[in-house]
Write a protein that holds these residues in place. Sequence first.
Motif, PDB file in Angstrom:
ATOM      1  N   VAL A 162     -57.758  14.987  71.362  1.00  0.00           N
ATOM      2  CA  VAL A 162     -58.008  16.208  70.594  1.00  0.00           C
ATOM      3  C   VAL A 162     -59.492  16.275  70.224  1.00  0.00           C
ATOM      4  N   HIS A 163     -60.096  17.396  70.498  1.00  0.00           N
ATOM      5  CA  HIS A 163     -61.490  17.624  70.114  1.00  0.00           C
ATOM      6  C   HIS A 163     -61.548  18.845  69.223  1.00  0.00           C
ATOM      7  N   GLY A 164     -62.281  18.734  68.108  1.00  0.00           N
ATOM      8  CA  GLY A 164     -62.367  19.870  67.186  1.00  0.00           C
ATOM      9  C   GLY A 164     -61.334  19.716  66.085  1.00  0.00           C
ATOM     10  N   SER A 165     -60.977  20.824  65.467  1.00  0.00           N
ATOM     11  CA  SER A 165     -60.080  20.758  64.312  1.00  0.00           C
ATOM     12  C   SER A 165     -58.897  21.698  64.491  1.00  0.00           C
ATOM     13  N   LEU A 166     -57.697  21.100  64.529  1.00  0.00           N
ATOM     14  CA  LEU A 166     -56.490  21.939  64.618  1.00  0.00           C
ATOM     15  C   LEU A 166     -56.385  22.800  63.363  1.00  0.00           C
ATOM     16  N   ASP A 167     -56.642  22.177  62.192  1.00  0.00           N
ATOM     17  CA  ASP A 167     -56.500  22.931  60.942  1.00  0.00           C
ATOM     18  C   ASP A 167     -57.444  24.120  60.875  1.00  0.00           C
ATOM     19  N   ALA A 168     -58.636  23.937  61.464  1.00  0.00           N
ATOM     20  CA  ALA A 168     -59.591  25.057  61.476  1.00  0.00           C
ATOM     21  C   ALA A 168     -59.271  26.039  62.607  1.00  0.00           C
ATOM     22  N   ARG A 169     -58.194  25.754  63.352  1.00  0.00           N
ATOM     23  CA  ARG A 169     -57.783  26.585  64.494  1.00  0.00           C
ATOM     24  C   ARG A 169     -58.913  26.714  65.512  1.00  0.00           C
ATOM     25  N   ASP A 170     -59.522  25.579  65.809  1.00  0.00           N
ATOM     26  CA  ASP A 170     -60.668  25.527  66.717  1.00  0.00           C
ATOM     27  C   ASP A 170     -60.611  24.164  67.416  1.00  0.00           C
ATOM     28  N   ALA A 171     -59.808  24.073  68.467  1.00  0.00           N
ATOM     29  CA  ALA A 171     -59.566  22.751  69.049  1.00  0.00           C
ATOM     30  C   ALA A 171     -59.271  22.820  70.542  1.00  0.00           C
ATOM     31  N   THR A 172     -59.591  21.712  71.211  1.00  0.00           N
ATOM     32  CA  THR A 172     -59.242  21.506  72.617  1.00  0.00           C
ATOM     33  C   THR A 172     -58.405  20.234  72.684  1.00  0.00           C
ATOM     34  N   ILE A 173     -57.312  20.277  73.437  1.00  0.00           N
ATOM     35  CA  ILE A 173     -56.486  19.082  73.602  1.00  0.00           C
ATOM     36  C   ILE A 173     -56.365  18.821  75.100  1.00  0.00           C
ATOM     37  N   ALA A 174     -56.833  17.645  75.532  1.00  0.00           N
ATOM     38  CA  ALA A 174     -56.765  17.312  76.965  1.00  0.00           C
ATOM     39  C   ALA A 174     -55.638  16.308  77.173  1.00  0.00           C
ATOM     40  N   TYR A 175     -54.709  16.635  78.070  1.00  0.00           N
ATOM     41  CA  TYR A 175     -53.561  15.762  78.361  1.00  0.00           C
ATOM     42  C   TYR A 175     -53.911  14.945  79.593  1.00  0.00           C
ATOM     43  N   ARG A 176     -53.901  13.611  79.421  1.00  0.00           N
ATOM     44  CA  ARG A 176     -54.391  12.754  80.503  1.00  0.00           C
ATOM     45  C   ARG A 176     -53.367  11.706  80.895  1.00  0.00           C
ATOM     46  N   ARG A 177     -53.430  11.337  82.190  1.00  0.00           N
ATOM     47  CA  ARG A 177     -52.677  10.170  82.664  1.00  0.00           C
ATOM     48  C   ARG A 177     -53.696   9.282  83.347  1.00  0.00           C
ATOM     49  N   GLY A 178     -53.912   8.090  82.788  1.00  0.00           N
ATOM     50  CA  GLY A 178     -54.971   7.231  83.303  1.00  0.00           C
ATOM     51  C   GLY A 178     -56.291   7.974  83.205  1.00  0.00           C
ATOM     52  N   ALA A 179     -56.998   8.018  84.346  1.00  0.00           N
ATOM     53  CA  ALA A 179     -58.321   8.647  84.337  1.00  0.00           C
ATOM     54  C   ALA A 179     -58.241  10.138  84.666  1.00  0.00           C
ATOM     55  N   GLU A 180     -57.020  10.654  84.877  1.00  0.00           N
ATOM     56  CA  GLU A 180     -56.896  12.038  85.352  1.00  0.00           C
ATOM     57  C   GLU A 180     -56.516  13.002  84.229  1.00  0.00           C
ATOM     58  N   THR A 181     -57.196  14.135  84.182  1.00  0.00           N
ATOM     59  CA  THR A 181     -56.847  15.188  83.227  1.00  0.00           C
ATOM     60  C   THR A 181     -55.823  16.108  83.904  1.00  0.00           C
ATOM     61  N   LEU A 182     -54.638  16.200  83.299  1.00  0.00           N
ATOM     62  CA  LEU A 182     -53.562  16.987  83.918  1.00  0.00           C
ATOM     63  C   LEU A 182     -53.519  18.407  83.382  1.00  0.00           C
ATOM     64  N   ALA A 183     -53.883  18.565  82.109  1.00  0.00           N
ATOM     65  CA  ALA A 183     -53.765  19.890  81.490  1.00  0.00           C
ATOM     66  C   ALA A 183     -54.667  19.945  80.268  1.00  0.00           C
ATOM     67  N   VAL A 184     -55.029  21.162  79.884  1.00  0.00           N
ATOM     68  CA  VAL A 184     -55.878  21.364  78.707  1.00  0.00           C
ATOM     69  C   VAL A 184     -55.294  22.505  77.883  1.00  0.00           C
ATOM     70  N   ALA A 185     -55.064  22.227  76.599  1.00  0.00           N
ATOM     71  CA  ALA A 185     -54.616  23.283  75.685  1.00  0.00           C
ATOM     72  C   ALA A 185     -55.768  23.613  74.739  1.00  0.00           C
ATOM     73  N   THR A 186     -55.843  24.858  74.320  1.00  0.00           N
ATOM     74  CA  THR A 186     -56.884  25.241  73.364  1.00  0.00           C
ATOM     75  C   THR A 186     -56.298  26.140  72.283  1.00  0.00           C
ATOM     76  N   ILE A 187     -56.904  26.031  71.108  1.00  0.00           N
ATOM     77  CA  ILE A 187     -56.610  26.964  70.016  1.00  0.00           C
ATOM     78  C   ILE A 187     -57.947  27.522  69.573  1.00  0.00           C
ATOM     79  N   GLY A 188     -58.091  28.846  69.670  1.00  0.00           N
ATOM     80  CA  GLY A 188     -59.337  29.488  69.239  1.00  0.00           C
ATOM     81  C   GLY A 188     -60.523  29.198  70.146  1.00  0.00           C
ATOM     82  N   ARG A 189     -60.278  28.736  71.345  1.00  0.00           N
ATOM     83  CA  ARG A 189     -61.387  28.441  72.267  1.00  0.00           C
ATOM     84  C   ARG A 189     -61.063  29.034  73.641  1.00  0.00           C
ATOM     85  N   ASP A 190     -61.077  30.346  73.688  1.00  0.00           N
ATOM     86  CA  ASP A 190     -60.660  31.024  74.919  1.00  0.00           C
ATOM     87  C   ASP A 190     -61.536  30.647  76.110  1.00  0.00           C
TER      88      ASP A 190
END
Length: 516
Positions: free
Chosen positions: A463-491
């Motif tokens: 998680v990067h940024g602040s969920l509470d501030a509704r300004d965050a990026t969440i990167a879902y990873r397996r090992g060294a690979e990024t599988l998906a990225v979710a964002t709140i307030g970061r279009d």
Amino acid sequence: MGGDQGKLTGPDLAAGIDEGALAPDGTLLGHAAGEAVLLVRRGGDVLAVGATCTHYGGPLAEGALEGDTVRCPWHHACFDLRTGTAVRGPALNALACYDVARGGGRIRVGARKPDAKAPAPAGAPRSIAVIGAGAAGDSAAATLRREGYAGDLHVFGADAAPPVDRPNLSKDYLAGTAPEEWLPLRSETFFADNRIELQLGARVAGLDVAGRKLKLDGGREVAWDALLLATGAEPVRLTGPGADLPHVLTLRTLADSRAIIAKAKDAKRAVVVGASFIGMEAAASLRARGLEVDVVAPDAQPFAKVLGPEVGAFLRGVHEAKGVRFHLGQTVAAIEPRAVTLSGGGRLEADLVVVGIGVRPALGLAEAAGLTIDRGVVVDAHLQTSAPGVFAAGDIARYPYGKAGTRVRIEHWAVAQRMGRVAALNMIGRRTPFAQAPFFWSVHYDVQLNYVGHAEGWDRADVHGSLDARDATIAYRRGAETLAVATIGRDRVSLDAELALERGDEAALQAFGRTI
Ligand SMILES: Cc1cc2nc3c(=O)[nH]c(=O)nc-3n(C[C@H](O)[C@H](O)[C@H](O)COP(=O)(O)OP(=O)(O)OC[C@H]3O[C@@H](n4cnc5c(N)ncnc54)[C@H](O)[C@@H]3O)c2cc1C
Ligand code: FES
């Protein structure tokens, strides 16, 4: 979402701007003849298109350019800058394209161009049938006509309703903030105007792949040369005592949403069973209608399976702040007309029960027709099933995804629309692989979450940024690979992550969601 789409900003492009004002490969937002217009320089060309996304009005000037396309920052629709065509859902309609005149060091935007008309594709099948009038079926039919397909085109839909904006059924429409007129995807005359034989309340009961015909409930047979199966999914129903009582409802169709609204009018307390997307969106909408809402689910946190415990806890807090009560780690033991008994022994008053415990792909027709099935209809990269000329798209299709080509089945609105379009292109001989990063969005009160990629079996959520501030990026990873990225307030981050996933640019993906 923000932006004031009604207000025109930037220069008057009909009056003209200096060539130097538009950077190489740059964009410039202005207006012409009372419309917002986006000017784009691509190589030696300058292109002018409508600046407002035809989906829900997203600001394309804040979007991303990729090749000759622009992507919308809100829900990632993608438009061809040369023809205006919506080449990726959720947008349905094309952007306006404008003439551009250049000379004397000036660029001027002229008249709106007539809608691009594609020439009829050579060697296309004489007749095409589409089974399913949902996201994928609707998109396939519209694409076929936009791409010039002139043969017979039948669309069969088991629902009585025409294709509707299904995601809205659990959101604004259910909350009472969107009128029913907003739901149909197309105008009343769209299908007739485009010579699409749309038959509603028409369930296909059998499919003869070798004989190239289908049979409707009631016995009528229809022949086809190419076929798209887009039968979607059906909600999993509760079993157990009281599960078939009339106030226990699932949510898939317009009729389902209407039934919940009708019951909610006289209800005071609702129990929502299931704490994933549809259940939680329904919970938010019922709160908006003033009902007391209790959510029952076996999970430790809502959304945890897909989004991880941290985002799950955050979204739980968002719902709790609006008065939703959670009963997690348990299931429903029994339902009575005015109460629900939980597996943990608790008892909740309820005059409405909404069940959102997942869906099952509607595979019956495909199975009976002998198509290859593996927890979905198996398709190749061109969305063709094991039978030549028979394609599948949307919630039922299991297709090869990513570098490894692992087959996945995705239940997202925009993915179904995009698959419908790609299947249509392949049916008329435009060999087009389906190679897009899956995308979905979900809305909980004032929180919109965008998600790109597909993360089955991730082992870390950074998680990067602040969920509470509704300004965050969440990167879902397996090992060294990024599988998906979710964002709140970061279009914009979400769009950039989509591009990086599609390019296989792991270095760029590693920059998203570094733990801080
Ligand atoms: C309430 C709700 C909210 C959602 N919100 C979101 C969201 O916010 N974001 C997101 O990405 N996804 C969302 N989804 C999921 C999304 O709607 C689906 O992934 C998408 O609709 C799948 O498209 P499809 O064309 O495969 O199926 P559908 O849209 O379900 O269409 C299938 C059609 O096939 C018809 N059919 C089935 N069998 C037959 C038959 N034998 N003969 C004739 N017709 C048949 C059905 O009547 C239906 O019209 C939501 C779903 C629901 C129910
Ligand atoms: S507003 Fe542009 S994709 Fe939704």
